[in-house]
Scaffold this motif. Structure first.
Motif, PDB file in Angstrom:
ATOM      1  N   TYR A  32      33.896 -25.517  84.783  1.00  0.00           N
ATOM      2  CA  TYR A  32      34.608 -26.863  84.879  1.00  0.00           C
ATOM      3  C   TYR A  32      35.248 -27.853  83.561  1.00  0.00           C
ATOM      4  CZ  TYR A  32      31.773 -24.937  88.819  1.00  0.00           C
ATOM      5  OH  TYR A  32      31.134 -23.687  90.289  1.00  0.00           O
ATOM      6  N   PHE A  88      27.465 -21.540  88.449  1.00  0.00           N
ATOM      7  CA  PHE A  88      26.970 -22.738  89.757  1.00  0.00           C
ATOM      8  C   PHE A  88      26.051 -21.547  90.295  1.00  0.00           C
ATOM      9  CE2 PHE A  88      28.533 -22.361  94.215  1.00  0.00           C
ATOM     10  CZ  PHE A  88      28.143 -23.845  94.753  1.00  0.00           C
ATOM     11  N   TRP A 142      25.344 -30.612  92.808  1.00  0.00           N
ATOM     12  CA  TRP A 142      26.614 -31.395  93.024  1.00  0.00           C
ATOM     13  C   TRP A 142      26.838 -32.448  93.979  1.00  0.00           C
ATOM     14  CZ3 TRP A 142      31.505 -30.950  90.511  1.00  0.00           C
ATOM     15  CH2 TRP A 142      31.589 -29.245  89.764  1.00  0.00           C
ATOM     16  N   GLN A 145      28.082 -31.387 100.168  1.00  0.00           N
ATOM     17  CA  GLN A 145      30.042 -31.715 100.551  1.00  0.00           C
ATOM     18  C   GLN A 145      30.377 -31.090 101.714  1.00  0.00           C
ATOM     19  OE1 GLN A 145      30.527 -28.346  97.489  1.00  0.00           O
ATOM     20  NE2 GLN A 145      29.320 -30.313  96.620  1.00  0.00           N
ATOM     21  N   ARG A 165      40.252 -22.881 101.094  1.00  0.00           N
ATOM     22  CA  ARG A 165      39.282 -22.368  99.980  1.00  0.00           C
ATOM     23  C   ARG A 165      38.016 -22.458  99.636  1.00  0.00           C
ATOM     24  NH1 ARG A 165      36.153 -25.331  95.839  1.00  0.00           N
ATOM     25  NH2 ARG A 165      36.237 -23.750  94.011  1.00  0.00           N
ATOM     26  N   TYR A 167      34.234 -21.346  97.379  1.00  0.00           N
ATOM     27  CA  TYR A 167      33.468 -20.473  96.504  1.00  0.00           C
ATOM     28  C   TYR A 167      33.033 -19.428  95.566  1.00  0.00           C
ATOM     29  CZ  TYR A 167      30.893 -24.697  97.446  1.00  0.00           C
ATOM     30  OH  TYR A 167      30.139 -26.243  98.346  1.00  0.00           O
ATOM     31  N   VAL A 187      37.901 -23.464  90.590  1.00  0.00           N
ATOM     32  CA  VAL A 187      38.101 -25.496  90.038  1.00  0.00           C
ATOM     33  C   VAL A 187      39.153 -25.395  89.731  1.00  0.00           C
ATOM     34  CG1 VAL A 187      37.501 -27.466  89.895  1.00  0.00           C
ATOM     35  CG2 VAL A 187      36.251 -26.276  90.689  1.00  0.00           C
ATOM     36  N   THR A 204      34.553 -29.268  98.723  1.00  0.00           N
ATOM     37  CA  THR A 204      33.626 -29.487  97.976  1.00  0.00           C
ATOM     38  C   THR A 204      33.270 -31.316  97.650  1.00  0.00           C
ATOM     39  OG1 THR A 204      34.580 -29.266  95.804  1.00  0.00           O
ATOM     40  CG2 THR A 204      35.552 -30.035  96.956  1.00  0.00           C
ATOM     41  N   SER A 205      33.072 -31.354  97.331  1.00  0.00           N
ATOM     42  CA  SER A 205      32.056 -32.670  96.310  1.00  0.00           C
ATOM     43  C   SER A 205      33.381 -33.351  96.683  1.00  0.00           C
ATOM     44  CB  SER A 205      31.405 -32.735  95.695  1.00  0.00           C
ATOM     45  OG  SER A 205      32.268 -32.405  94.342  1.00  0.00           O
ATOM     46  N   THR A 208      34.642 -32.996  92.779  1.00  0.00           N
ATOM     47  CA  THR A 208      36.206 -31.786  92.980  1.00  0.00           C
ATOM     48  C   THR A 208      37.114 -32.528  93.789  1.00  0.00           C
ATOM     49  OG1 THR A 208      34.071 -31.112  92.127  1.00  0.00           O
ATOM     50  CG2 THR A 208      36.182 -29.607  92.944  1.00  0.00           C
ATOM     51  N   PRO A 229      24.833 -28.375  96.154  1.00  0.00           N
ATOM     52  CA  PRO A 229      24.755 -26.665  95.712  1.00  0.00           C
ATOM     53  C   PRO A 229      24.589 -27.166  94.123  1.00  0.00           C
ATOM     54  CG  PRO A 229      26.790 -27.141  95.907  1.00  0.00           C
ATOM     55  CD  PRO A 229      26.643 -28.678  96.357  1.00  0.00           C
TER      56      PRO A 229
HETATM   57  N1  PCA Z   1      32.469 -28.835  93.032  1.00  0.00           N
HETATM   58  C1  PCA Z   1      32.939 -27.082  92.570  1.00  0.00           C
HETATM   59  C2  PCA Z   1      31.150 -26.358  93.192  1.00  0.00           C
HETATM   60  C3  PCA Z   1      30.405 -27.340  94.602  1.00  0.00           C
HETATM   61  C4  PCA Z   1      31.689 -28.778  94.308  1.00  0.00           C
HETATM   62  O1  PCA Z   1      31.213 -30.317  94.367  1.00  0.00           O
HETATM   63  C5  PCA Z   1      33.324 -26.180  93.699  1.00  0.00           C
HETATM   64  O2  PCA Z   1      34.363 -27.286  94.690  1.00  0.00           O
HETATM   65  O3  PCA Z   1      33.917 -24.878  93.005  1.00  0.00           O
END
Ligand code: PCA
Length: 323
Positions: A32, A88, A142, A145, A165, A167, A187, A204-205, A208, A229
């Motif tokens: 990341y 991850f 993280w 989500q 999208r 991951y 990412v 995602t979070s 992110t 996660p």
């Molecule tokens: N961000 C990373 C993993 C989980 C998160 O919140 C992503 O989006 O790949």
């Protein structure tokens, strides 16, 4: 063995003892970008190690998949190409479903539950990684989500056909079951994937979302808090054993501090970054009853499949988590 060889060996051993430990630099690939709180936390960890060892061990971070691409990091540490790395955790679910427990929808959705799940996972995961010549140093979650889209979403039906999208394999399955069309995107590639129309939705979070400037390419965030996660930092066991004892202890101490600090960072990010999404014009909404129910149904179905695949170890993990 001749006398000379014996003496030579002794002399070398003596020299090794007498010399101060040789300063070493560990290359550390991470997936990341630098501004990600996980990467910030790793930078602190590296600083702690360097300070505690008086510069004997330096850790050089190669962020955003710049040294190894994300899917290659675990193998690179395993093979000893690099001594340490971050990835991850649930990416390893294809090796054993136990690695993917923290990415199951609605199994653990609060930080307390995430902590309990990690406590149930840790020994199993440590044993599995040990077989691969790896040792976990620490894991950090993280924030929960959430769902990012270009329109309001009030039911699972609204997700039908969206280019989504993903991951990891678990999220891919979730998107498929919701009727969306999954595409794996790392990412650092998110902004481009949206701007070129390769994807139009993601889970995602808030972190992110903010790091990717989600407001540049989408408009809605639905706070579904679906799972929490984790990233894990692992070390190659051979590389670790080559360190002298003081250095090993310094690494373990710094890792312990990084885990505690990382969980705290994650918790404050959850609220702060959701606020930043709002401040940048994204509509932040609570999920409707209908959406929540639809997503929970998919989660229940996925948990059944996971239980079948994870077998006895999976059941033990769930018992430990729920017990
Ligand atoms: N961000 C990373 C993993 C989980 C998160 O919140 C992503 O989006 O790949």
């Amino acid at each position: 063995m001749t006398m000379m060889q014996t003496l030579g060996g002794a002399a070398i051993a003596f020299a090794a003892l007498a010399l101060p430990a040789k300063a070493e630099t560990w290359d550390m690939p991470t997936p990341y970008p630098d501004a990600t709180f996980h990467t910030v936390n790793i930078a602190e960890f590296a600083k702690d190690v360097e300070e505690a060892t008086g510069g004997n061990l330096a850790i050089k971070i190669h962020s955003a998949g710049s040294l190894f691409k994300h899917p290659e990091i675990s193998r690179a540490v395993r093979g000893g190409q690099v001594p340490i790395g971050e990835f991850f955790l649930s990416l390893l679910a294809n090796e054993d479903p136990v690695f993917g427990a923290d990415s199951l929808p609605f199994l653990a959705t609060s930080y307390d539950e995430a902590q309990a799940l990690w406590a149930a996972q840790e020994d199993v995961i440590t044993a599995l990684l040990d077989e691969q010549g790896l040792m976990p140093l620490y894991a950090v979650p993280w924030p929960p989500q959430g769902l990012y889209t270009t329109k309001e979403i009030t039911s699972v039906d609204d997700l039908a056909g969206l280019k989504f999208r993903t991951y990891n394999a678990t999220l891919e399955q979730f998107a498929s079951l919701a009727g969306a069309a999954p595409t794996q995107v790392e990412v650092p590639d998110i902004p481009q994937a949206f701007s070129t129309g390769r994807v139009e939705a993601m889970i995602t979070s808030p972190s992110t979302g903010v790091n990717s400037k989600a407001w540049d390419f989408l408009s809605h965030y639905t706070d579904i808090q679906a799972w929490i996660p984790k990233n894990i930092v692992v070390v190659n066991k051979r590389a670790f054993r080559r360190l002298d004892e003081d250095t090993q202890n310094a690494v373990l101490e710094a890792a312990k501090a990084a885990e505690t600090r990382g969980w705290e960072m994650s918790k404050s990010e959850a609220a702060e970054m959701t606020k930043v999404l709002k401040e940048n014009g994204i509509t932040v909404a609570e999920p409707s009853e209908e959406l929540t129910q639809g997503l929970r149904d998919i989660g229940a179905q996925m948990l059944d499949t996971w239980k079948e695949n994870a077998g006895e170890t999976g059941q033990q993990l769930l018992d430990a988590y729920e017990g």
